[in-house]
Design an enzyme around this catalytic site. Structure first.
Site, PDB file in Angstrom:
ATOM      1  N   GLY A  12      38.586  16.231  63.196  1.00 37.83           N
ATOM      2  CA  GLY A  12      37.269  16.482  62.613  1.00 37.83           C
ATOM      3  C   GLY A  12      36.460  15.202  62.517  1.00 37.83           C
ATOM      4  O   GLY A  12      36.893  14.127  62.946  1.00 37.83           O
ATOM      5  N   ASP A  33      45.942  18.927  63.819  1.00 36.68           N
ATOM      6  CA  ASP A  33      44.681  19.666  63.631  1.00 36.68           C
ATOM      7  C   ASP A  33      44.778  21.014  64.352  1.00 36.68           C
ATOM      8  O   ASP A  33      45.353  21.089  65.437  1.00 36.68           O
ATOM      9  CB  ASP A  33      43.527  18.836  64.241  1.00 36.68           C
ATOM     10  CG  ASP A  33      42.162  19.241  63.712  1.00 36.68           C
ATOM     11  OD1 ASP A  33      41.476  18.368  63.154  1.00 36.68           O
ATOM     12  OD2 ASP A  33      41.767  20.412  63.873  1.00 36.68           O
ATOM     13  N   LEU A  73      43.125  15.808  55.344  1.00 37.46           N
ATOM     14  CA  LEU A  73      41.704  16.138  55.515  1.00 37.46           C
ATOM     15  C   LEU A  73      41.493  17.547  56.053  1.00 37.46           C
ATOM     16  O   LEU A  73      40.351  17.959  56.273  1.00 37.46           O
ATOM     17  CB  LEU A  73      41.059  15.124  56.487  1.00 37.46           C
ATOM     18  CG  LEU A  73      40.471  13.828  55.914  1.00 37.46           C
ATOM     19  CD1 LEU A  73      41.505  13.019  55.151  1.00 37.46           C
ATOM     20  CD2 LEU A  73      39.892  12.956  57.026  1.00 37.46           C
ATOM     21  N   LYS A  91      43.036  29.668  51.523  1.00 37.34           N
ATOM     22  CA  LYS A  91      44.463  29.516  51.865  1.00 37.34           C
ATOM     23  C   LYS A  91      44.741  28.131  52.438  1.00 37.34           C
ATOM     24  O   LYS A  91      45.733  27.485  52.099  1.00 37.34           O
ATOM     25  CB  LYS A  91      44.866  30.590  52.895  1.00 37.34           C
ATOM     26  CG  LYS A  91      45.263  31.895  52.237  1.00 37.34           C
ATOM     27  CD  LYS A  91      45.446  32.999  53.248  1.00 37.34           C
ATOM     28  CE  LYS A  91      46.765  32.947  53.967  1.00 37.34           C
ATOM     29  NZ  LYS A  91      46.893  34.094  54.901  1.00 37.34           N
ATOM     30  N   THR A  92      43.866  27.694  53.353  1.00 35.52           N
ATOM     31  CA  THR A  92      44.059  26.377  53.959  1.00 35.52           C
ATOM     32  C   THR A  92      44.095  25.308  52.876  1.00 35.52           C
ATOM     33  O   THR A  92      44.927  24.406  52.891  1.00 35.52           O
ATOM     34  CB  THR A  92      42.898  26.074  54.939  1.00 35.52           C
ATOM     35  OG1 THR A  92      42.893  27.078  55.940  1.00 35.52           O
ATOM     36  CG2 THR A  92      43.035  24.709  55.580  1.00 35.52           C
ATOM     37  N   TYR A 145      35.773  27.370  48.797  1.00 33.81           N
ATOM     38  CA  TYR A 145      35.963  25.938  49.070  1.00 33.81           C
ATOM     39  C   TYR A 145      36.090  25.155  47.760  1.00 33.81           C
ATOM     40  O   TYR A 145      37.033  24.383  47.575  1.00 33.81           O
ATOM     41  CB  TYR A 145      34.771  25.440  49.882  1.00 33.81           C
ATOM     42  CG  TYR A 145      34.879  24.004  50.340  1.00 33.81           C
ATOM     43  CD1 TYR A 145      35.827  23.624  51.285  1.00 33.81           C
ATOM     44  CD2 TYR A 145      34.020  23.029  49.831  1.00 33.81           C
ATOM     45  CE1 TYR A 145      35.908  22.300  51.715  1.00 33.81           C
ATOM     46  CE2 TYR A 145      34.095  21.719  50.257  1.00 33.81           C
ATOM     47  CZ  TYR A 145      35.041  21.354  51.202  1.00 33.81           C
ATOM     48  OH  TYR A 145      35.122  20.046  51.624  1.00 33.81           O
ATOM     49  N   LYS A 149      39.545  23.515  46.586  1.00 34.14           N
ATOM     50  CA  LYS A 149      39.730  22.068  46.420  1.00 34.14           C
ATOM     51  C   LYS A 149      40.108  21.716  44.985  1.00 34.14           C
ATOM     52  O   LYS A 149      40.866  20.776  44.741  1.00 34.14           O
ATOM     53  CB  LYS A 149      38.449  21.321  46.827  1.00 34.14           C
ATOM     54  CG  LYS A 149      38.198  21.322  48.327  1.00 34.14           C
ATOM     55  CD  LYS A 149      39.169  20.401  49.063  1.00 34.14           C
ATOM     56  CE  LYS A 149      38.798  20.271  50.531  1.00 34.14           C
ATOM     57  NZ  LYS A 149      39.683  19.346  51.263  1.00 34.14           N
TER      58      LYS A 149
END
Ligand code: UDP
Length: 314
Positions: A12, A33, A73, A91-92, A145, A149
Site C-alpha cells: 500500500g 499483502d 499496516l 474482520k481484517t 474502520y 481500529k
C-alpha cells in the site's frame, strides 16, 4: 542494526514508502499483502533487491515468518475502500491484529500498529490529544474502520499487559504523497487526478471541514522512530498539525494546475468529521519528531507523481 522486518500491507501507499526506506537503511524486508488495495507497482523498484521479498496473502492467514520488527499496516484505509465491504474491513482489523500479535509474541518481535485519527471519530476536543477518548458513532458507516481500529488498539494493549508483547501504537492522521492510488478516493488524490484530467475539482459539503495533511516521508520517519524508541508503547499521534479547510486545499491544487479548473460542490458524506488536527506534543517529546515537508512542497511532488502516472497510461 540490520533487522528482519515484516510489513503487513506493505504494497500500500505508506507501507511501500516504508519498505523503500527500510531497505535503504540496510534491513531485510518482507512485504505481506493481499493486494486488495495495495499494488505490485509500488514495489517494482525493489523487486530485484536480494534483501526484499513479497508474499501475497490475507493478514488473518499470515504464516509464521521470522521477524524482529513487524509493522502492521494491513487494512483498507480510504473511506471509499473501507466502506465497500465493511464487514471484511472490521474482520481484517480485528483478526489481523490478533494474528500479528500472536506472531510477534512467538518470535519475540516488536510490533507496531498503524492506528488512525479515525479512532477520535467526529472529535469534540480540538486539536486531538492522545488522551481524548473520541466520539465515534458505533452504528455509522465509518464505524467498521473506526471501531475496528479501536478494537485493534485494545488488543495490542491487552497483549502488552498480559504477555509483555513489545507493542507500539501509532495514530496516523491524513497522509499523502507518491505511491497513493490514483483511485484511492481520498481528497488529495481525487483533486489532483481531477485537475490532471481537466475536470472540475469536487469538494464535498461546503469545504469548511478541516484536515491536516502530512507528507509521506515525514510519516515514514515517525513510524521508524516510534518502532525503534525503547520503553514507549504509545499511542502516539503522527501527523502534520498545519490545519486547513478542504476548500483551501482545493484552491492550492487549482493553483498547481495553473488556476484553470473550476471547483464544484457535492453532498458531504455521512459522518464526515467536521475538523481534525493532531496535537503532536507527545511525538515531539518522546520521538523528537515533527514534520519537515511543507504542504506546498509535498503537493508539488505529489502532483508530479500523479502527472507521471497519467502520462504512462496515455
Ligand atoms: N473530500 C472532498 N473531495 C474528495 C474527497 C474527499 O472534498 O474528492 C473531503 C471529505 O469529505 C473530507 C476530506 O475531504 O471532509 C478528507 O477526506 P478523505 O476521504 O481524504 O479522508 P478522511 O479525512 O475523511 O478520512
Amino acid at each position: 542494526m540490520k533487522h528482519r522486518v515484516l510489513i503487513t500491507g506493505g504494497a500500500g501507499f505508506i507501507g511501500a514508502n516504508l519498505a523503500g526506506r527500510l531497505l535503504h537503511d540496510g534491513n531485510e524486508v518482507t512485504v505481506y499483502d493481499d493486494l486488495l488495495t495495495g499494488r505490485m507497482e509500488n514495489l517494482a523498484a525493489f523487486r530485484d533487491d536480494p534483501d526484499f521479498r513479497f508474499i501475497e496473502g490475507e493478514v488473518e492467514e499470515l504464516p509464521d515468518l521470522p521477524a524482529d520488527r513487524i509493522y502492521h499496516l494491513a487494512c483498507p484505509a480510504s473511506p471509499v475502500h473501507y466502506r465497500k465491504d465493511p464487514i471484511k474491513t472490521a474482520k481484517t482489523s480485528v483478526l489481523g491484529a490478533l494474528r500479528v500479535l500472536d506472531l510477534a509474541s512467538k518470535c519475540g518481535a516488536r510490533v507496531l500498529l498503524s492506528s488512525t485519527s479515525e479512532i477520535y471519530g467526529n472529535p469534540l476536543v480540538h486539536p486531538q490529544t492522545e488522551s481524548y477518548f473520541g466520539n465515534v458513532r458505533t452504528t455509522g458507516p465509518r464505524a467498521c474502520y473506526d471501531e475496528g481500529k479501536r478494537m485493534a488498539e485494545t488488543l495490542f494493549m491487552d497483549h502488552f499487559r498480559m504477555y509483555g508483547t513489545q507493542i507500539r501504537i501509532v495514530r496516523i492522521f491524513n497522509t499523502y504523497g507518491p505511491k497513493m492510488r490514483p483511485d484511492d478516493g481520498r481528497v488529495v488524490s481525487n483533486l489532483i487526478m481531477e485537475a490532471l484530467h481537466g475536470r472540475p475539482l469536487t469538494v464535498y459539503g461546503d469545504g469548511s471541514q478541516t484536515r491536516s495533511f502530512c507528507y509521506v516521508s515525514d510519516m515514514v520517519e515517525g513510524l521508524v522512530r516510534m518502532m525503534e524508541q525503547d520503553g514507549f508503547t504509545g499511542p502516539v499521534n503522527l501527523g502534520n498539525p498545519a490545519e486547513m479547510t478542504v476548500l483551501e486545499l482545493a484552491e492550492k491544487v487549482r493553483a498547481l494546475a495553473g488556476g484553470k479548473p473550476k471547483i464544484v460542490f457535492r453532498e458531504l458524506p455521512e459522518d464526515d468529521p467536521v475538523r481534525r488536527r493532531p496535537d503532536i506534543s507527545l511525538a515531539k517529546k518522546m520521538l523528537s519528531w515533527e514534520p519537515a515537508v511543507s504542504l506546498d512542497e509535498g503537493l508539488e511532488k505529489t502532483f508530479a507523481y500523479f502527472r507521471d502516472c497519467v502520462e504512462e497510461t496515455v
